[in-house]
Scaffold this motif. Structure first.
Motif, PDB file in Angstrom:
ATOM      1  N   LYS A   1      -7.389 -49.949 -10.886  1.00  0.00           N
ATOM      2  CA  LYS A   1      -6.048 -49.969 -10.322  1.00  0.00           C
ATOM      3  C   LYS A   1      -5.519 -51.405 -10.219  1.00  0.00           C
ATOM      4  N   ILE A   2      -6.356 -52.333  -9.745  1.00  0.00           N
ATOM      5  CA  ILE A   2      -5.923 -53.731  -9.625  1.00  0.00           C
ATOM      6  C   ILE A   2      -5.600 -54.302 -11.004  1.00  0.00           C
ATOM      7  N   ARG A   3      -6.392 -53.954 -12.013  1.00  0.00           N
ATOM      8  CA  ARG A   3      -6.120 -54.451 -13.374  1.00  0.00           C
ATOM      9  C   ARG A   3      -4.731 -54.034 -13.837  1.00  0.00           C
ATOM     10  N   GLY A   4      -4.356 -52.810 -13.519  1.00  0.00           N
ATOM     11  CA  GLY A   4      -3.025 -52.328 -13.878  1.00  0.00           C
ATOM     12  C   GLY A   4      -1.937 -53.108 -13.156  1.00  0.00           C
ATOM     13  N   GLU A   5      -2.178 -53.401 -11.874  1.00  0.00           N
ATOM     14  CA  GLU A   5      -1.222 -54.201 -11.093  1.00  0.00           C
ATOM     15  C   GLU A   5      -1.082 -55.607 -11.675  1.00  0.00           C
ATOM     16  N   LEU A   6      -2.219 -56.202 -12.025  1.00  0.00           N
ATOM     17  CA  LEU A   6      -2.192 -57.552 -12.599  1.00  0.00           C
ATOM     18  C   LEU A   6      -1.406 -57.574 -13.910  1.00  0.00           C
ATOM     19  N   LYS A   7      -1.623 -56.574 -14.735  1.00  0.00           N
ATOM     20  CA  LYS A   7      -0.904 -56.483 -16.007  1.00  0.00           C
ATOM     21  C   LYS A   7       0.597 -56.331 -15.757  1.00  0.00           C
ATOM     22  N   PHE A   8       0.947 -55.463 -14.827  1.00  0.00           N
ATOM     23  CA  PHE A   8       2.360 -55.236 -14.498  1.00  0.00           C
ATOM     24  C   PHE A   8       3.011 -56.516 -13.974  1.00  0.00           C
ATOM     25  N   ILE A   9       2.342 -57.186 -13.042  1.00  0.00           N
ATOM     26  CA  ILE A   9       2.890 -58.423 -12.456  1.00  0.00           C
ATOM     27  C   ILE A   9       3.035 -59.498 -13.534  1.00  0.00           C
ATOM     28  N   GLY A  10       2.027 -59.642 -14.383  1.00  0.00           N
ATOM     29  CA  GLY A  10       2.094 -60.622 -15.457  1.00  0.00           C
ATOM     30  C   GLY A  10       3.278 -60.389 -16.372  1.00  0.00           C
ATOM     31  N   LYS A  11       3.497 -59.145 -16.755  1.00  0.00           N
ATOM     32  CA  LYS A  11       4.642 -58.798 -17.618  1.00  0.00           C
ATOM     33  C   LYS A  11       5.953 -59.058 -16.873  1.00  0.00           C
ATOM     34  N   TRP A  12       5.996 -58.654 -15.619  1.00  0.00           N
ATOM     35  CA  TRP A  12       7.188 -58.805 -14.786  1.00  0.00           C
ATOM     36  C   TRP A  12       7.636 -60.268 -14.707  1.00  0.00           C
ATOM     37  N   ILE A  13       6.684 -61.135 -14.384  1.00  0.00           N
ATOM     38  CA  ILE A  13       7.061 -62.545 -14.210  1.00  0.00           C
ATOM     39  C   ILE A  13       7.304 -63.234 -15.551  1.00  0.00           C
ATOM     40  N   THR A  14       6.629 -62.785 -16.602  1.00  0.00           N
ATOM     41  CA  THR A  14       6.882 -63.333 -17.939  1.00  0.00           C
ATOM     42  C   THR A  14       8.313 -63.035 -18.378  1.00  0.00           C
ATOM     43  N   GLU A  15       8.824 -61.903 -17.946  1.00  0.00           N
ATOM     44  CA  GLU A  15      10.206 -61.517 -18.263  1.00  0.00           C
ATOM     45  C   GLU A  15      11.221 -62.234 -17.374  1.00  0.00           C
ATOM     46  N   GLY A  16      10.734 -63.058 -16.441  1.00  0.00           N
ATOM     47  CA  GLY A  16      11.626 -63.838 -15.580  1.00  0.00           C
ATOM     48  C   GLY A  16      12.251 -63.048 -14.452  1.00  0.00           C
ATOM     49  N   LYS A  17      11.667 -61.909 -14.128  1.00  0.00           N
ATOM     50  CA  LYS A  17      12.180 -61.097 -13.030  1.00  0.00           C
ATOM     51  C   LYS A  17      11.721 -61.692 -11.702  1.00  0.00           C
ATOM     52  N   PRO A  18      12.526 -61.554 -10.648  1.00  0.00           N
ATOM     53  CA  PRO A  18      12.145 -62.127  -9.349  1.00  0.00           C
ATOM     54  C   PRO A  18      10.948 -61.400  -8.732  1.00  0.00           C
ATOM     55  N   TYR A  19      10.062 -62.187  -8.126  1.00  0.00           N
ATOM     56  CA  TYR A  19       8.862 -61.650  -7.501  1.00  0.00           C
ATOM     57  C   TYR A  19       8.569 -62.474  -6.262  1.00  0.00           C
ATOM     58  N   LEU A  20       8.331 -61.789  -5.149  1.00  0.00           N
ATOM     59  CA  LEU A  20       7.900 -62.438  -3.923  1.00  0.00           C
ATOM     60  C   LEU A  20       6.689 -61.677  -3.408  1.00  0.00           C
ATOM     61  N   GLY A  21       5.518 -62.285  -3.534  1.00  0.00           N
ATOM     62  CA  GLY A  21       4.279 -61.646  -3.119  1.00  0.00           C
ATOM     63  C   GLY A  21       3.809 -62.183  -1.784  1.00  0.00           C
ATOM     64  N   ILE A  22       3.383 -61.279  -0.914  1.00  0.00           N
ATOM     65  CA  ILE A  22       2.883 -61.656   0.403  1.00  0.00           C
ATOM     66  C   ILE A  22       1.426 -61.212   0.514  1.00  0.00           C
ATOM     67  N   CYS A  23       0.571 -62.144   0.926  1.00  0.00           N
ATOM     68  CA  CYS A  23      -0.859 -61.915   1.142  1.00  0.00           C
ATOM     69  C   CYS A  23      -1.522 -61.428  -0.151  1.00  0.00           C
ATOM     70  N   LEU A  24      -1.934 -60.174  -0.238  1.00  0.00           N
ATOM     71  CA  LEU A  24      -2.549 -59.675  -1.457  1.00  0.00           C
ATOM     72  C   LEU A  24      -1.572 -59.779  -2.633  1.00  0.00           C
ATOM     73  N   GLY A  25      -0.285 -59.537  -2.385  1.00  0.00           N
ATOM     74  CA  GLY A  25       0.720 -59.660  -3.441  1.00  0.00           C
ATOM     75  C   GLY A  25       0.808 -61.082  -3.970  1.00  0.00           C
ATOM     76  N   PHE A  26       0.587 -62.050  -3.098  1.00  0.00           N
ATOM     77  CA  PHE A  26       0.533 -63.464  -3.486  1.00  0.00           C
ATOM     78  C   PHE A  26      -0.705 -63.729  -4.332  1.00  0.00           C
ATOM     79  N   GLN A  27      -1.849 -63.234  -3.877  1.00  0.00           N
ATOM     80  CA  GLN A  27      -3.090 -63.441  -4.609  1.00  0.00           C
ATOM     81  C   GLN A  27      -3.027 -62.805  -5.997  1.00  0.00           C
ATOM     82  N   LEU A  28      -2.468 -61.608  -6.086  1.00  0.00           N
ATOM     83  CA  LEU A  28      -2.318 -60.944  -7.383  1.00  0.00           C
ATOM     84  C   LEU A  28      -1.369 -61.711  -8.293  1.00  0.00           C
ATOM     85  N   LEU A  29      -0.301 -62.256  -7.732  1.00  0.00           N
ATOM     86  CA  LEU A  29       0.636 -63.062  -8.518  1.00  0.00           C
ATOM     87  C   LEU A  29      -0.072 -64.248  -9.153  1.00  0.00           C
TER      88      LEU A  29
END
Length: 166
Positions: A1-29
């Motif tokens: 499940k985490i691998r899927g999240e990491l892949k999604f976040i990586g694609k998201w930020i590569t596309e220049g979409k806004p992302y604000l991660g808090i705690c675990l969301g920060f670590q995953l970012l």
């Protein structure tokens, strides 16, 4: 499940979409962007360190210039619930530091940010976590609630500004 999240976040930020991660969301970012998550030397839980001092984060020079932290005091309170920290890549910028966990607020790229601590803490959220999290359960709830009452106004102001700026 985490691998899927990491892949999604990586694609998201590569596309220049806004992302604000808090705690675990920060670590995953950070991990999705090429950094690492590692055990922190000190587990940061609640509002106080092991010596009883309140946790604070301090803006760096870059943080004082960054739009995310515009209008926020250079030193702000923070609530913690983590035992890990992150190792950044050379392209990531630290915007705020803490005493035990240096990478507290980070800009990964022009549209992606992360925060280790919880500025978004509310009374109901604290109550829920205090009933479920093993580290918080072991703490004196009267002190935790007293600290929240004291820190709440600054937390709310800082959180509101970060979210507006984001």
């Amino acid at each position: 499940k985490i691998r899927g999240e990491l892949k999604f976040i990586g694609k998201w930020i590569t596309e220049g979409k806004p992302y604000l991660g808090i705690c675990l969301g920060f670590q995953l970012l950070v991990k999705a962007a090429g950094g690492f998550v590692v055990r922190n030397e000190v587990k940061e839980i609640g509002f106080r360190d092991t010596s009883g001092r309140l946790f604070r984060v301090e803006s760096t020079e870059e943080g004082r210039r960054d739009p995310l932290l515009k209008g926020i005091k250079s030193t702000i309170p923070v609530f913690h619930l983590h035992g890990e920290t992150v190792k950044l890549t050379s392209t990531m910028e630290v915007l705020a530091t803490g005493q035990f966990c240096k990478n507290q607020i980070v800009r990964v790229n022009e549209t992606a940010y992360g925060m280790q601590g919880h500025l978004e803490l509310t009374g109901p959220l604290l109550k829920d976590w205090a009933e479920k999290d093993k580290d918080l359960i072991s703490m004196d709830s009267k002190i935790l609630l007293r600290d929240f009452a004291k820190e709440r106004p600054d937390l709310e102001i800082s959180c509101r500004k970060v979210f507006e700026n984001f």
